[in-house]
Design a protein around this motif. Structure first.
Motif, short mmCIF file in Angstrom:
data_model
loop_
_atom_site.label_atom_id
_atom_site.label_comp_id
_atom_site.label_asym_id
_atom_site.label_seq_id
_atom_site.Cartn_x
_atom_site.Cartn_y
_atom_site.Cartn_z
N ASP A 1 -22.22 24.56 -3.57
CA ASP A 1 -21.27 23.47 -3.36
C ASP A 1 -22.00 22.15 -3.14
O ASP A 1 -21.64 21.12 -3.72
CB ASP A 1 -20.38 23.78 -2.15
CG ASP A 1 -19.45 22.62 -1.82
OD1 ASP A 1 -18.56 22.32 -2.64
OD2 ASP A 1 -19.61 22.02 -0.75
N SER B 1 -23.78 21.05 -6.42
CA SER B 1 -22.78 20.60 -7.40
C SER B 1 -22.23 19.24 -7.03
O SER B 1 -21.90 18.44 -7.91
CB SER B 1 -21.63 21.62 -7.49
OG SER B 1 -22.10 22.86 -7.95
N ALA B 2 -22.12 18.94 -5.74
CA ALA B 2 -21.60 17.64 -5.29
C ALA B 2 -22.53 16.52 -5.74
O ALA B 2 -22.09 15.40 -6.02
CB ALA B 2 -21.44 17.63 -3.78
N ARG C 1 -23.04 19.67 5.47
CA ARG C 1 -23.68 19.37 4.18
C ARG C 1 -25.02 18.68 4.39
O ARG C 1 -26.01 18.99 3.72
CB ARG C 1 -22.75 18.50 3.33
CG ARG C 1 -21.57 19.25 2.74
CD ARG C 1 -20.90 18.43 1.66
NE ARG C 1 -19.87 19.17 0.97
CZ ARG C 1 -18.57 18.90 1.05
NH1 ARG C 1 -18.15 17.88 1.79
NH2 ARG C 1 -17.69 19.62 0.39
N TRP D 1 -17.43 27.97 3.91
CA TRP D 1 -18.15 28.67 2.84
C TRP D 1 -18.40 30.11 3.28
O TRP D 1 -18.79 30.35 4.43
CB TRP D 1 -19.49 27.98 2.56
CG TRP D 1 -19.34 26.57 2.11
CD1 TRP D 1 -19.09 26.13 0.84
CD2 TRP D 1 -19.44 25.39 2.92
NE1 TRP D 1 -19.02 24.75 0.81
CE2 TRP D 1 -19.23 24.26 2.08
CE3 TRP D 1 -19.69 25.16 4.28
CZ2 TRP D 1 -19.27 22.96 2.54
CZ3 TRP D 1 -19.72 23.87 4.75
CH2 TRP D 1 -19.51 22.78 3.88
N HIS E 1 -22.96 30.21 -1.61
CA HIS E 1 -21.83 29.35 -1.95
C HIS E 1 -21.94 27.97 -1.30
O HIS E 1 -21.52 26.97 -1.88
CB HIS E 1 -20.52 30.02 -1.54
CG HIS E 1 -20.16 31.20 -2.38
ND1 HIS E 1 -20.58 32.48 -2.08
CD2 HIS E 1 -19.47 31.30 -3.55
CE1 HIS E 1 -20.14 33.31 -3.00
NE2 HIS E 1 -19.47 32.63 -3.91
#
Length: 208
Positions: free
Chosen positions: A76, A79-80, A32, A67, A72
């Motif tokens: 993700d 959105s986090a 991430r 993912w 995607h």
């Protein structure tokens, strides 16, 4: 004495299925973090799973286990950001709450990584409805939740009238700073800007 897992009233122990991969959280977080760095460095269009994996110090397989595509993965991560949200100020006054909100939001929007990622993803959002939806949640929904709490508190204190137009009020709160920091990307806010913005917004909300 042994207990039969099939006897009534007993709860069988859950076992990890044989061969199932256990995803390490530290690897997930490294990926991430690499996404943010890669977005800031090369942008969404040029970003690749290979580049993300290399930056995170993992193999491509580690990314694809979590993912199924670049899209995607980015959805993700963006959105986090929305889930984390902004802290709700509680200073005891509308002006104090707005000033604290502006200080926190300004720092977040003008962070070197965010200031590069947001415009790039906005450009992609114009072409991709899924990214557009994720960006709306990350940039608008979280801000609106905090701003709504500030307005509700101001109503209870009698600082603004009950039943003000919430949509207009939210635009007044969020619009100017977003315009300065994200749309025209002013290199540095003028001295005293947040103080003036706070006072002007407070007066505008009281006049609604």
């Amino acid at each position: 004495m042994t207990t039969n897992a099939d006897e009534p009233g007993t709860r069988p122990r859950r076992r990890t299925p044989a061969g199932a991969a256990v995803l390490r959280e530290d690897v997930t977080e490294a990926i991430r973090g690499a996404v943010f760095e890669e977005l800031a460095s090369v942008g969404y269009a040029r970003m690749s799973i290979e580049g993300i994996a290399r930056r995170a110090g993992v193999g491509k397989t580690a990314v694809y286990r979590r993912w199924r595509s670049k899209l995607h993965l980015v959805l993700d991560v963006v959105s986090a950001v929305a889930v984390m949200g902004l802290p709700t100020p509680d200073t005891g006054s509308l002006e104090g709450d707005l000033r604290l909100l502006y200080e926190v939001t300004s720092r977040a929007l003008r962070h070197p990584v965010a200031s590069q990622i947001i415009p790039d993803l906005q450009a992609e959002a114009a072409r991709n409805p899924e990214i557009a939806e994720a960006m709306q949640k990350a940039l608008r929904d979280g801000q609106e939740g905090v701003a709504s709490s500030i307005l509700s508190a101001a109503e209870r204190r009698g600082e603004i009238r009950s039943g003000v137009d919430r949509e207009l009020a939210l635009d007044l709160i969020s619009g100017p700073l977003y315009w300065r920091s994200v749309v025209i990307r002013t290199p540095k806010l003028p001295k005293g800007y947040l103080t003036s913005l706070t006072r002007a917004t407070t007066e505008a909300l009281r006049a609604l």
